[in-house]
Write a protein that holds these residues in place. Structure first.
Motif, PDB file in Angstrom:
ATOM      1  N   GLU A   1     -23.383 -61.796 -14.138  1.00 36.55           N
ATOM      2  CA  GLU A   1     -22.978 -61.317 -15.471  1.00 36.55           C
ATOM      3  C   GLU A   1     -22.050 -60.132 -15.294  1.00 36.55           C
ATOM      4  O   GLU A   1     -22.433 -59.100 -14.738  1.00 36.55           O
ATOM      5  CB  GLU A   1     -24.189 -60.904 -16.321  1.00 36.55           C
ATOM      6  CG  GLU A   1     -23.724 -60.324 -17.671  1.00 36.55           C
ATOM      7  CD  GLU A   1     -24.835 -59.935 -18.640  1.00 36.55           C
ATOM      8  OE1 GLU A   1     -25.982 -60.363 -18.470  1.00 36.55           O
ATOM      9  OE2 GLU A   1     -24.518 -59.189 -19.590  1.00 36.55           O
TER      10      GLU A   1
ATOM     11  N   THR B   1     -26.337 -62.032 -21.614  1.00 33.58           N
ATOM     12  CA  THR B   1     -27.697 -61.878 -21.078  1.00 33.58           C
ATOM     13  C   THR B   1     -28.651 -62.868 -21.747  1.00 33.58           C
ATOM     14  O   THR B   1     -29.511 -63.455 -21.079  1.00 33.58           O
ATOM     15  CB  THR B   1     -28.194 -60.432 -21.278  1.00 33.58           C
ATOM     16  OG1 THR B   1     -27.230 -59.543 -20.698  1.00 33.58           O
ATOM     17  CG2 THR B   1     -29.533 -60.196 -20.605  1.00 33.58           C
TER      18      THR B   1
ATOM     19  N   ASP C   1     -30.155 -55.107 -18.955  1.00 32.08           N
ATOM     20  CA  ASP C   1     -29.966 -56.569 -18.897  1.00 32.08           C
ATOM     21  C   ASP C   1     -30.767 -57.207 -17.774  1.00 32.08           C
ATOM     22  O   ASP C   1     -31.429 -58.222 -17.966  1.00 32.08           O
ATOM     23  CB  ASP C   1     -28.480 -56.910 -18.717  1.00 32.08           C
ATOM     24  CG  ASP C   1     -27.687 -56.624 -19.979  1.00 32.08           C
ATOM     25  OD1 ASP C   1     -28.301 -56.213 -20.986  1.00 32.08           O
ATOM     26  OD2 ASP C   1     -26.464 -56.819 -19.957  1.00 32.08           O
TER      27      ASP C   1
END
Ligand SMILES: Nc1nc2c(ncn2[C@@H]2O[C@H](COP(=O)(O)OP(=O)(O)OP(=O)(O)O)[C@@H](O)[C@H]2O)c(=O)[nH]1
Ligand SMILES: [Mg+2]
Length: 223
Positions: free
Chosen positions: A128, A55, A83
């Protein structure tokens, strides 16, 4: 006495269901890739173990690139939005995917997330994955490039213990270089380990907290 048990291929739980699951994931990943290509979106996976700095890297990249590109970020996390809340503060579009108990994103979840993104106006998509160096390696999502983030705080054997995720990596980031001395971890050895598994991987050393090395990541992504 030391004993070693190695599972044979196809043994016990590695049954047809698993094969079908992986094949179906691959099929959906190809559809995602086609869709992204059709809209001219460059998608980049970000994998790495828990807390390695995924992150933080995406915050730095979002901050550096948001004037030049329209950026969207899909964030995979079991239950929270921590995040994507952090990344959204940099003024880019975010979609949080909560996987519940699953330890990785899959192409189906990413397909759902893509429906929430205006692909026509997006240039760059970062995904992510859930913090984990094992399961995500087996589930392509439809991205063009794969970044794997490791950090020195995970110790000296992070790479050799998880070879599969590094085999498919285009860029490997060794993060938290500011802590290498305190952790007594050799960055040179980590780099050597990466290249012994995957000689074509570009290795970049970063301090994602301070933004050190981010320019090199941007260069390596041809952005
Ligand atoms: N000292 C130092 N700390 C860092 C660096 N990069 C990230 N951190 C810190 O490490 C912690 C974890 O960073 P994150 O960016 O949240 O890591 P992550 O990989 O996204 O973590 P998960 O999504 O929970 O797996 C945070 O407290 C960051 O501030 C770095 O280069 N140096
Ligand atoms: Mg994270």
């Amino acid at each position: 006495m030391k004993k070693l048990i190695k599972a044979d291929e196809g043994e016990i739980f590695d049954i047809e269901l698993a094969t079908d699951l992986l094949a179906e994931n691959e099929r959906l990943a190809k559809i995602n890739l086609e869709l992204l290509k059709k809209h001219g979106v460059k998608a980049i996976d970000v994998l790495g173990s828990v807390g390695s700095g995924k992150t933080s890297l995406l915050e730095q990249l979002s901050q550096s690139l948001k004037e030049k590109y329209h950026i969207a970020v899909i964030g995979g996390d079991l239950t929270t939005t921590i995040d994507t809340d952090r990344i959204a503060k940099h003024g880019v579009d975010v979609v949080q995917v909560n996987t519940g108990k699953e330890c990785h994103l899959d192409a189906n979840l990413v397909a759902k997330a893509l429906k929430e993104i205006n692909l026509t106006q997006t240039d760059l998509l970062f995904i992510e994955n859930v913090g984990n160096l094992i399961c995500p390696a087996e589930f392509p999502l439809g991205s063009e490039k794969r970044i794997v983030v490791i950090s020195v705080t995970e110790g000296p054997f992070m790479v050799v213990k998880h070879p599969f995720v590094f085999m498919e990596a285009d860029i490997v980031i060794i993060n938290k270089i500011d802590l290498a001395e305190a952790m007594d971890v050799s960055i040179k050895n980590l780099e050597k380990d990466v290249h012994s598994i995957n000689p074509r991987a570009v290795v970049i050393k970063t301090n994602c907290r301070k933004g050190e090395g981010i320019d090199r990541v941007i260069d390596a992504l041809n952005l």
